[in-house]
Design a protein around this motif. Structure first.
Motif, PDB file in Angstrom:
ATOM      1  N   ASP A  27     -20.371  -5.980  14.968  1.00 44.52           N
ATOM      2  CA  ASP A  27     -19.561  -5.859  12.875  1.00 44.52           C
ATOM      3  C   ASP A  27     -18.281  -4.908  13.104  1.00 44.52           C
ATOM      4  OD1 ASP A  27     -21.949  -7.302  12.321  1.00 44.52           O
ATOM      5  OD2 ASP A  27     -22.727  -5.280  11.482  1.00 44.52           O
ATOM      6  N   LYS A  28     -16.938  -5.719  12.579  1.00 42.91           N
ATOM      7  CA  LYS A  28     -15.584  -5.614  12.203  1.00 42.91           C
ATOM      8  C   LYS A  28     -15.534  -5.544  10.846  1.00 42.91           C
ATOM      9  CE  LYS A  28     -13.441  -7.461  16.789  1.00 42.91           C
ATOM     10  NZ  LYS A  28     -11.986  -8.074  17.057  1.00 42.91           N
ATOM     11  N   ASN A  29     -14.845  -4.423  10.525  1.00 47.14           N
ATOM     12  CA  ASN A  29     -14.775  -4.710   9.277  1.00 47.14           C
ATOM     13  C   ASN A  29     -12.608  -4.823   9.342  1.00 47.14           C
ATOM     14  OD1 ASN A  29     -17.342  -2.900   8.717  1.00 47.14           O
ATOM     15  ND2 ASN A  29     -15.211  -1.099   8.816  1.00 47.14           N
ATOM     16  N   VAL A  30     -12.738  -6.159   8.174  1.00 44.66           N
ATOM     17  CA  VAL A  30     -11.792  -6.543   8.131  1.00 44.66           C
ATOM     18  C   VAL A  30     -11.214  -6.073   7.492  1.00 44.66           C
ATOM     19  CG1 VAL A  30     -10.567  -9.155   7.569  1.00 44.66           C
ATOM     20  CG2 VAL A  30     -12.975  -8.959   8.927  1.00 44.66           C
ATOM     21  N   LEU A  31      -9.921  -5.759   8.025  1.00 43.93           N
ATOM     22  CA  LEU A  31      -8.669  -5.074   6.697  1.00 43.93           C
ATOM     23  C   LEU A  31      -7.514  -6.119   6.141  1.00 43.93           C
ATOM     24  CD1 LEU A  31      -7.041  -2.313   9.352  1.00 43.93           C
ATOM     25  CD2 LEU A  31      -9.386  -2.266   7.521  1.00 43.93           C
ATOM     26  N   GLN A  32      -7.562  -5.967   5.008  1.00 50.27           N
ATOM     27  CA  GLN A  32      -7.203  -6.466   3.895  1.00 50.27           C
ATOM     28  C   GLN A  32      -6.289  -6.420   2.724  1.00 50.27           C
ATOM     29  OE1 GLN A  32      -9.255  -8.514   0.629  1.00 50.27           O
ATOM     30  NE2 GLN A  32      -7.960  -9.021  -0.297  1.00 50.27           N
ATOM     31  N   ASP A  33      -5.275  -6.632   2.828  1.00 51.42           N
ATOM     32  CA  ASP A  33      -4.140  -6.775   2.417  1.00 51.42           C
ATOM     33  C   ASP A  33      -3.818  -6.619   1.352  1.00 51.42           C
ATOM     34  OD1 ASP A  33      -2.805  -5.976   5.501  1.00 51.42           O
ATOM     35  OD2 ASP A  33      -1.542  -7.670   5.527  1.00 51.42           O
ATOM     36  N   ALA A  34      -2.952  -5.358   0.420  1.00 53.09           N
ATOM     37  CA  ALA A  34      -2.908  -5.569  -0.747  1.00 53.09           C
ATOM     38  C   ALA A  34      -1.929  -5.374  -1.725  1.00 53.09           C
ATOM     39  CB  ALA A  34      -4.053  -4.385  -1.493  1.00 53.09           C
ATOM     40  N   HIS A  35      -1.429  -5.664  -2.418  1.00 55.82           N
ATOM     41  CA  HIS A  35      -0.170  -5.334  -3.023  1.00 55.82           C
ATOM     42  C   HIS A  35      -0.512  -4.224  -4.628  1.00 55.82           C
ATOM     43  CE1 HIS A  35       1.190  -8.487   0.074  1.00 55.82           C
ATOM     44  NE2 HIS A  35      -0.034  -8.483  -0.725  1.00 55.82           N
ATOM     45  N   TYR A  36       0.646  -3.931  -4.994  1.00 53.13           N
ATOM     46  CA  TYR A  36       0.307  -3.533  -5.915  1.00 53.13           C
ATOM     47  C   TYR A  36       1.733  -3.010  -6.461  1.00 53.13           C
ATOM     48  CZ  TYR A  36       2.143   0.844  -4.389  1.00 53.13           C
ATOM     49  OH  TYR A  36       2.175   2.510  -3.665  1.00 53.13           O
ATOM     50  N   TYR A  37       1.972  -3.257  -8.095  1.00 52.76           N
ATOM     51  CA  TYR A  37       3.166  -3.025  -8.878  1.00 52.76           C
ATOM     52  C   TYR A  37       3.270  -1.755  -8.798  1.00 52.76           C
ATOM     53  CZ  TYR A  37       7.563  -3.790 -11.589  1.00 52.76           C
ATOM     54  OH  TYR A  37       8.879  -4.003 -11.897  1.00 52.76           O
ATOM     55  N   ASP A  38       4.660  -0.872  -8.257  1.00 56.61           N
ATOM     56  CA  ASP A  38       5.017   0.690  -8.484  1.00 56.61           C
ATOM     57  C   ASP A  38       5.851   0.319  -9.963  1.00 56.61           C
ATOM     58  OD1 ASP A  38       5.901   3.167  -8.775  1.00 56.61           O
ATOM     59  OD2 ASP A  38       6.306   3.568  -6.416  1.00 56.61           O
ATOM     60  N   ALA A  39       5.585   0.636 -10.874  1.00 58.90           N
ATOM     61  CA  ALA A  39       6.424   0.768 -11.813  1.00 58.90           C
ATOM     62  C   ALA A  39       7.541   2.015 -12.181  1.00 58.90           C
ATOM     63  CB  ALA A  39       5.422   0.928 -13.291  1.00 58.90           C
ATOM     64  N   VAL A  40       7.582   3.236 -11.541  1.00 54.93           N
ATOM     65  CA  VAL A  40       8.591   3.864 -11.084  1.00 54.93           C
ATOM     66  C   VAL A  40       9.708   3.126  -9.998  1.00 54.93           C
ATOM     67  CG1 VAL A  40       9.127   5.821 -10.331  1.00 54.93           C
ATOM     68  CG2 VAL A  40       7.093   5.786 -11.186  1.00 54.93           C
ATOM     69  N   ASP A  41       9.450   2.793  -9.347  1.00 57.45           N
ATOM     70  CA  ASP A  41      10.573   1.470  -8.591  1.00 57.45           C
ATOM     71  C   ASP A  41      10.702   0.674  -8.827  1.00 57.45           C
ATOM     72  OD1 ASP A  41      10.587   3.862  -6.544  1.00 57.45           O
ATOM     73  OD2 ASP A  41       9.495   3.442  -5.474  1.00 57.45           O
ATOM     74  N   GLN A  42       9.896   0.018 -10.042  1.00 55.17           N
ATOM     75  CA  GLN A  42       9.619  -1.227  -9.920  1.00 55.17           C
ATOM     76  C   GLN A  42      10.312  -2.443  -8.507  1.00 55.17           C
ATOM     77  OE1 GLN A  42      12.832  -1.688 -12.933  1.00 55.17           O
ATOM     78  NE2 GLN A  42      12.201  -0.937 -14.254  1.00 55.17           N
ATOM     79  N   GLU A  43       9.111  -2.531  -7.872  1.00 51.52           N
ATOM     80  CA  GLU A  43       9.217  -3.567  -6.742  1.00 51.52           C
ATOM     81  C   GLU A  43       7.387  -4.059  -6.710  1.00 51.52           C
ATOM     82  OE1 GLU A  43      11.491  -2.475  -3.555  1.00 51.52           O
ATOM     83  OE2 GLU A  43       9.946  -0.340  -3.293  1.00 51.52           O
ATOM     84  N   TRP A  44       7.746  -4.907  -5.672  1.00 50.92           N
ATOM     85  CA  TRP A  44       5.672  -4.921  -5.330  1.00 50.92           C
ATOM     86  C   TRP A  44       5.788  -4.259  -4.175  1.00 50.92           C
ATOM     87  CZ3 TRP A  44       1.873  -6.542  -7.397  1.00 50.92           C
ATOM     88  CH2 TRP A  44       1.973  -6.843  -8.258  1.00 50.92           C
ATOM     89  N   LYS A  45       4.734  -3.132  -3.768  1.00 52.22           N
ATOM     90  CA  LYS A  45       3.990  -2.573  -2.078  1.00 52.22           C
ATOM     91  C   LYS A  45       3.323  -3.018  -1.736  1.00 52.22           C
ATOM     92  CE  LYS A  45       7.474   1.481  -3.536  1.00 52.22           C
ATOM     93  NZ  LYS A  45       7.152   2.451  -3.879  1.00 52.22           N
TER      94      LYS A  45
END
Length: 84
Positions: A27-45
């Motif tokens: 069994d392998k754990n599949v790592l998933q990329d996720a994104h969030y909007y940083d309100a302080v820097d006003q950009e997606w990370k």
């Protein structure tokens, strides 16, 4: 003589191959990329989502209090997980 040998060896080889391959998987754990909007820097990370985050579930997947999304836009799917 040749056909007797093949009739004996081929099924035995197939059984050994099947048994060997059954134990060769892991069994392998599949790592998933996720994104969030940083309100302080006003950009997606981008970050790596924790295990179990996906499109369905009842608990939002969060990173430092920010909702995680599947794509770097608010139109992306909010990631969720099932609570244990």
């Amino acid at each position: 003589m040749k056909s007797k040998f093949l009739k004996l060896v081929l099924p035995a080889f197939a059984i050994l191959l099947a048994v060997g391959l059954a134990f060769a998987t892991e069994d392998k754990n599949v790592l998933q990329d996720a994104h969030y909007y940083d309100a302080v820097d006003q950009e997606w990370k981008s970050v790596t989502a924790e295990e179990g985050c996906g499109e369905i579930g009842n608990t939002p997947c969060l990173y430092e209090g920010y909702q995680l999304y599947s794509m770097p836009s608010f139109g992306g799917i909010p990631l969720r997980k099932n609570a244990l």
